[in-house]
Design an enzyme around this catalytic site. Structure first.
Site, mmCIF file in Angstrom:
data_model
loop_
_atom_site.group_PDB
_atom_site.id
_atom_site.type_symbol
_atom_site.label_atom_id
_atom_site.label_comp_id
_atom_site.label_asym_id
_atom_site.label_seq_id
_atom_site.Cartn_x
_atom_site.Cartn_y
_atom_site.Cartn_z
ATOM 1 N N ARG A 30 0.846 -1.194 0.000
ATOM 2 C CA ARG A 30 0.000 0.000 0.000
ATOM 3 C C ARG A 30 0.883 1.247 0.000
ATOM 4 O O ARG A 30 1.970 1.232 0.567
ATOM 5 C CB ARG A 30 -0.921 0.016 1.224
ATOM 6 N N TYR A 51 -1.717 -3.678 -7.102
ATOM 7 C CA TYR A 51 -1.354 -4.480 -5.938
ATOM 8 C C TYR A 51 -2.361 -4.368 -4.797
ATOM 9 O O TYR A 51 -2.757 -3.265 -4.419
ATOM 10 C CB TYR A 51 0.025 -4.067 -5.397
ATOM 11 N N LYS A 92 -9.523 -2.290 1.838
ATOM 12 C CA LYS A 92 -9.327 -1.153 2.724
ATOM 13 C C LYS A 92 -10.096 0.084 2.223
ATOM 14 O O LYS A 92 -10.633 0.857 3.017
ATOM 15 C CB LYS A 92 -7.828 -0.843 2.860
ATOM 16 N N SER A 139 -1.381 -3.534 10.159
ATOM 17 C CA SER A 139 -1.022 -4.460 9.090
ATOM 18 C C SER A 139 0.261 -5.219 9.426
ATOM 19 O O SER A 139 1.224 -4.624 9.919
ATOM 20 C CB SER A 139 -0.820 -3.695 7.786
ATOM 21 N N CYS A 142 0.805 -7.365 11.760
ATOM 22 C CA CYS A 142 1.077 -7.479 13.191
ATOM 23 C C CYS A 142 0.308 -8.627 13.841
ATOM 24 O O CYS A 142 0.159 -8.665 15.070
ATOM 25 C CB CYS A 142 0.776 -6.167 13.901
ATOM 26 N N ASP A 202 -9.470 -9.707 8.990
ATOM 27 C CA ASP A 202 -8.960 -8.374 8.640
ATOM 28 C C ASP A 202 -9.953 -7.240 8.879
ATOM 29 O O ASP A 202 -9.555 -6.171 9.303
ATOM 30 C CB ASP A 202 -8.535 -8.367 7.158
ATOM 31 N N ASN A 222 6.226 -8.525 1.711
ATOM 32 C CA ASN A 222 4.770 -8.342 1.792
ATOM 33 C C ASN A 222 4.058 -9.253 0.789
ATOM 34 O O ASN A 222 2.947 -8.963 0.361
ATOM 35 C CB ASN A 222 4.419 -6.868 1.525
ATOM 36 N N ALA A 223 4.708 -10.378 0.418
ATOM 37 C CA ALA A 223 4.054 -11.349 -0.480
ATOM 38 C C ALA A 223 2.762 -11.826 0.176
ATOM 39 O O ALA A 223 2.664 -11.896 1.405
ATOM 40 C CB ALA A 223 4.987 -12.522 -0.746
ATOM 41 N N ARG A 224 1.768 -12.152 -0.641
ATOM 42 C CA ARG A 224 0.444 -12.445 -0.091
ATOM 43 C C ARG A 224 -0.151 -13.727 -0.659
ATOM 44 O O ARG A 224 0.202 -14.157 -1.761
ATOM 45 C CB ARG A 224 -0.507 -11.287 -0.413
ATOM 46 N N GLU A 227 0.474 -19.854 21.436
ATOM 47 C CA GLU A 227 0.600 -19.600 22.878
ATOM 48 C C GLU A 227 -0.212 -18.372 23.304
ATOM 49 O O GLU A 227 -0.470 -18.168 24.489
ATOM 50 C CB GLU A 227 2.074 -19.419 23.272
ATOM 51 N N ASN A 228 -0.602 -17.554 22.336
ATOM 52 C CA ASN A 228 -1.402 -16.367 22.678
ATOM 53 C C ASN A 228 -2.745 -16.749 23.309
ATOM 54 O O ASN A 228 -3.371 -15.921 23.979
ATOM 55 C CB ASN A 228 -1.632 -15.501 21.426
HETATM 56 P P1 GTP Z 1 -2.366 -7.766 7.405
HETATM 57 O O1 GTP Z 1 -2.953 -8.907 6.667
HETATM 58 O O2 GTP Z 1 -1.331 -7.003 6.661
HETATM 59 O O3 GTP Z 1 -3.405 -6.825 7.948
HETATM 60 O O4 GTP Z 1 -1.505 -8.393 8.630
HETATM 61 P P2 GTP Z 1 -1.977 -9.285 9.865
HETATM 62 O O5 GTP Z 1 -2.311 -8.378 10.995
HETATM 63 O O6 GTP Z 1 -2.988 -10.266 9.450
HETATM 64 O O7 GTP Z 1 -0.599 -9.994 10.258
HETATM 65 P P3 GTP Z 1 -0.176 -11.531 10.149
HETATM 66 O O8 GTP Z 1 -1.005 -12.421 11.009
HETATM 67 O O9 GTP Z 1 -0.089 -11.903 8.714
HETATM 68 O O10 GTP Z 1 1.288 -11.492 10.782
HETATM 69 C C1 GTP Z 1 2.320 -10.793 10.166
HETATM 70 C C2 GTP Z 1 3.644 -11.019 10.822
HETATM 71 O O11 GTP Z 1 3.568 -11.021 12.228
HETATM 72 C C3 GTP Z 1 4.282 -12.321 10.409
HETATM 73 O O12 GTP Z 1 5.663 -12.074 10.203
HETATM 74 C C4 GTP Z 1 4.092 -13.193 11.614
HETATM 75 O O13 GTP Z 1 5.085 -14.166 11.700
HETATM 76 C C5 GTP Z 1 4.152 -12.202 12.755
HETATM 77 N N1 GTP Z 1 3.367 -12.658 13.919
HETATM 78 C C6 GTP Z 1 2.042 -12.938 13.930
HETATM 79 N N2 GTP Z 1 1.651 -13.325 15.170
HETATM 80 C C7 GTP Z 1 2.747 -13.270 15.945
HETATM 81 C C8 GTP Z 1 2.978 -13.541 17.331
HETATM 82 O O14 GTP Z 1 2.095 -13.904 18.094
HETATM 83 N N3 GTP Z 1 4.253 -13.357 17.785
HETATM 84 C C9 GTP Z 1 5.261 -12.948 16.946
HETATM 85 N N4 GTP Z 1 6.471 -12.795 17.474
HETATM 86 N N5 GTP Z 1 5.082 -12.693 15.635
HETATM 87 C C10 GTP Z 1 3.836 -12.846 15.147
HETATM 88 C C1 SPV Z 2 -2.949 -4.550 4.965
HETATM 89 O O1 SPV Z 2 -1.984 -3.918 4.518
HETATM 90 O O2 SPV Z 2 -3.478 -4.278 6.060
HETATM 91 C C2 SPV Z 2 -3.538 -5.668 4.207
HETATM 92 C C3 SPV Z 2 -3.157 -5.817 2.822
HETATM 93 O O3 SPV Z 2 -4.348 -6.430 4.703
HETATM 94 S S1 SPV Z 2 -3.960 -4.714 1.835
HETATM 95 O O4 SPV Z 2 -5.198 -5.320 1.351
HETATM 96 O O5 SPV Z 2 -3.044 -4.473 0.730
HETATM 97 O O6 SPV Z 2 -4.300 -3.503 2.523
HETATM 98 MN MN MN Z 3 -3.870 -10.514 7.553
#
Ligand code: GTP
Ligand code: SPV
Ligand code: MN
Length: 601
Positions: free
Chosen positions: A81, A209, A218, A260, A262, A289, A381-383, A510-511
């Site tokens: 983005r 993209y 979004k 994003s 996280c 999301d 940021n590969a998806r 573990e969360n």
């Molecule tokens: P978007 O789809 O972009 O909105 O991201 P998202 O919030 O869905 O994040 P996603 O679950 O894809 O996690 C992205 C990154 O965070 C990856 O590198 C994961 O390995 C890392 N990650 C996710 N959960 C945890 C966690 O509980 N602990 C740690 N240390 N890393 C995490």
């Molecule tokens: C984000 O960046 O929070 C995503 C990917 O989930 S995108 O749809 O590109 O916004």
């Molecule tokens: Mn996601």
């Protein structure tokens, strides 16, 4: 005007005159060679996929190992983005607020016109009618995206409910969000993602993209929907929704907002630790999301997932941390910017296996030897883009139009320091405060520097379609409507590190140990202790058995470093100051109380 050929004669699909004339006007501007209406039939999609393969836009992967899977590579300059080129074009700048880029609507339209002018010559314009939410349900909202990108068509076909049923639901006069997307030259210097909330219109040009181009996501479901939600009394949020089933078979639902990349998808599809699984704990994914939330007839807060698929981060997804994600992407998935293992024509990314392929192409399509190359095979940021029903732990409630009742709201960020593993807000107003002061380190999901801490209220900084101060006011008003039925509000941080920069918390499955405490709080079954920032679990309240985390580490994770928090208060105060008199007084007061608490001996 010369005749533009239309496939799937629109009059057989819709008698919506205003829609027909809008499409005609956009075609007159962009001058495609022909127009194809997407009706949602399998035959049409198969033909489009075959066409995308013939042009090289998609690569078909090994049908035995990754059945129904495809790989798409984007331009090197088009991988995330672009927040700096994303605009809210409402009439008055102050209504966009200090955190959005703003341009006057007429000025933006004038700027965009030459970029769209004739940009689809030699190409096809696709008309994608789509629904966010179950078609024809009371809370569904519709959009129509015009695009010259087959990749967008095939992605939207996974992410949304689309085609003829949506046109039927729109009828002759139904309302829809007008989405015009043109990849044009994919020129980053002339890339714009523009939103016109007063006209329910989105215009995107020069990107192909993710969130820049799939305008359902979004752009519509957060930026435009947040504005709609404000005037109609609901919330459009950057949240996952999940159900947690305890050994008694009771399911409680949480909605969680993390920025994003996280951890939303990871949390939404969490696999419980072995011991929890043995006891009968289960996780049910409703969405990963976006959540649309409203007050239900019972006075509680209900959340629904408007999407029909997942667009998730793929690097790092491993058999250990993300077995449900791996199962989700095992078939019928469109990968973007992964590496390609040439030995067996499969998509590969860091995390999938310990030994990378040696005979491969990296995400740019260049020869790549995973053992020798210093570069990563997959783009950061590969998806993956997969149908919602692929998820093995999909909640049976995922398409309940009413959504699910929310017991707890969870905010969270990526912070090496400051934020403890978890804390609970004292009440709704204090929860809105906790959301408003969220901060997180930037990630590869947006262009720009990675790892810089920035304030990201409710994980909505790049996605709120109006003034953030008004948005906080709207949250406070929702709380007033909910009264005693308001969910509890928590804040988490899975990313806290020790002095050596090592992660203190194992995260992922573990969360659940932290969620368990939250749910016991919801049921009035767990203790908490006061701190200046909110209510903390005692160390004995988090079950550590089998986690590998020591009590000392947990004490560290839950500790409040007052000096660091005082620095944060100064930063929050500066951030709040940007909103001037529009900042709700309740938040100012909460900040004052936080500071007073930190200054007590
Ligand atoms: P978007 O789809 O972009 O909105 O991201 P998202 O919030 O869905 O994040 P996603 O679950 O894809 O996690 C992205 C990154 O965070 C990856 O590198 C994961 O390995 C890392 N990650 C996710 N959960 C945890 C966690 O509980 N602990 C740690 N240390 N890393 C995490
Ligand atoms: C984000 O960046 O929070 C995503 C990917 O989930 S995108 O749809 O590109 O916004
Ligand atoms: Mn996601």
């Amino acid at each position: 005007m010369e005749q533009i050929e239309e496939e799937n004669r629109p009059m057989e699909l819709t008698r919506h005159q205003e829609l027909l004339s809008w499409v005609a006007a956009q075609a007159a501007l962009t001058r495609p060679d022909n127009i194809v209406w997407i009706d949602g039939s399998k035959a049409q999609l198969n033909a489009l996929r075959a066409q995308a393969v013939s042009t090289g836009e998609l690569l078909e992967l090994n049908g035995d190992k990754q059945p129904g899977c495809w790989l798409h590579r984007t331009e090197v300059s088009d991988v995330a983005r672009v927040e700096g080129r994303t605009f809210i074009c409402c009439e008055r700048e102050e209504d966009a607020g200090p955190t959005n880029h703003w341009m006057a609507p007429d000025e933006m339209r004038a700027l965009l016109r030459p970029l769209y002018d004739g940009c689809m010559r030699g190409r096809t314009m696709y008309v994608i009618p789509y629904s966010m939410g179950v078609v024809d349900s009371p809370f569904a909202r519709y959009g129509v995206e015009l695009t010259d990108s087959l990749y967008v068509v095939l992605s939207m076909a996974i992410m949304t409910r689309f085609g003829r049923p949506v046109l039927d639901a729109l009828g002759d006069t139904g309302e829809y969000v007008k989405c015009l997307h043109a990849k044009a030259d994919i020129d980053p210097d002339r890339r714009y993602i523009a939103h016109f909330p007063q006209d329910n219109t989105i215009m995107s040009v020069n990107s192909d993209y993710g969130g820049n181009a799939l305008l359902c996501k979004k752009c519509f479901s957060l930026r435009i929907a947040s504005v709609q939600g404000r005037s109609q009394g609901w919330l459009a949020e950057h949240m996952l929704i999940l159900g947690v089933e305890n050994p008694r078979g009771e399911v409680r639902y949480l909605a969680a907002a993390f920025p994003s990349a996280c951890g939303k998808t990871d949390l939404a599809m969490l696999t419980p630790p072995e011991r929890y699984r043995a006891q009968g704990w289960k996780i049910w994914c409703v969405g990963d999301d976006i959540a649309w939330l409203r007050v239900g007839p019972d006075g509680r807060l209900w959340a629904m997932n408007p999407e029909n698929g997942y667009l998730g981060v793929i690097p790092g997804v491993s058999p250990k941390t993300g077995p449900n994600i791996l199962a989700t992407v095992s078939r019928d998935t469109l990968f973007t910017n992964t590496a390609q293992n040439l030995d067996d024509d499969t998509a590969w990314w860091e995390g999938l296996s310990d030994t990378p392929p040696r005979h491969a192409l990296d995400w740019k399509g260049s020869p790549w030897d995973g053992a020798l190359s210093a570069e990563k095979g997959a783009q950061a940021n590969a998806r993956f883009c997969s149908p919602i029903t692929n998820c093995p732990c999909l909640s049976p409630e995922y398409e309940n139009p009413a959504g699910v009742p929310i017991s707890a709201i969870v905010f969270g960020g990526r912070r090496a320091k400051v934020a403890p593993l978890v804390y609970q807000s004292r009440d709704w107003v204090h929860g809105v405060f906790a959301g408003s002061i969220m901060a997180s380190e930037t990630t590869a999901a947006a262009t720009g520097k990675v790892g810089v801490v920035r304030r990201d209220p409710m994980a909505m900084l790049p996605f709120c379609g109006y003034n953030m101060a008004d948005y906080w006011r709207h949250w406070l008003e929702m709380g007033a409507l909910l009264g005693d039925n308001a969910p509890l509000v928590f804040h988490v941080n899975w990313f806290r590190t020790d002095g050596d920069g090592k992660l203190l918390w194992p995260g992922f499955g573990e969360n659940l140990r932290v969620l368990e405490w939250m749910l016991r709080r919801c049921g009035g079954e767990a203790e908490a202790v006061e701190s200046p920032v909110g209510l903390l679990p005692r160390t004995e309240d988090i079950d550590l058995e089998g986690s590998g985390v020591t009590r000392t580490a947990l004490e560290n994770l839950l500790s409040i470093d007052k000096a660091l928090w005082r620095d944060d208060v100064a930063d929050i105060r500066a951030f709040y100051a940007r909103f001037g008199g529009r900042l709700p007084q309740e938040l100012e007061q909460a900040l004052h109380e936080l500071e007073a608490g930190l200054n007590e001996r």
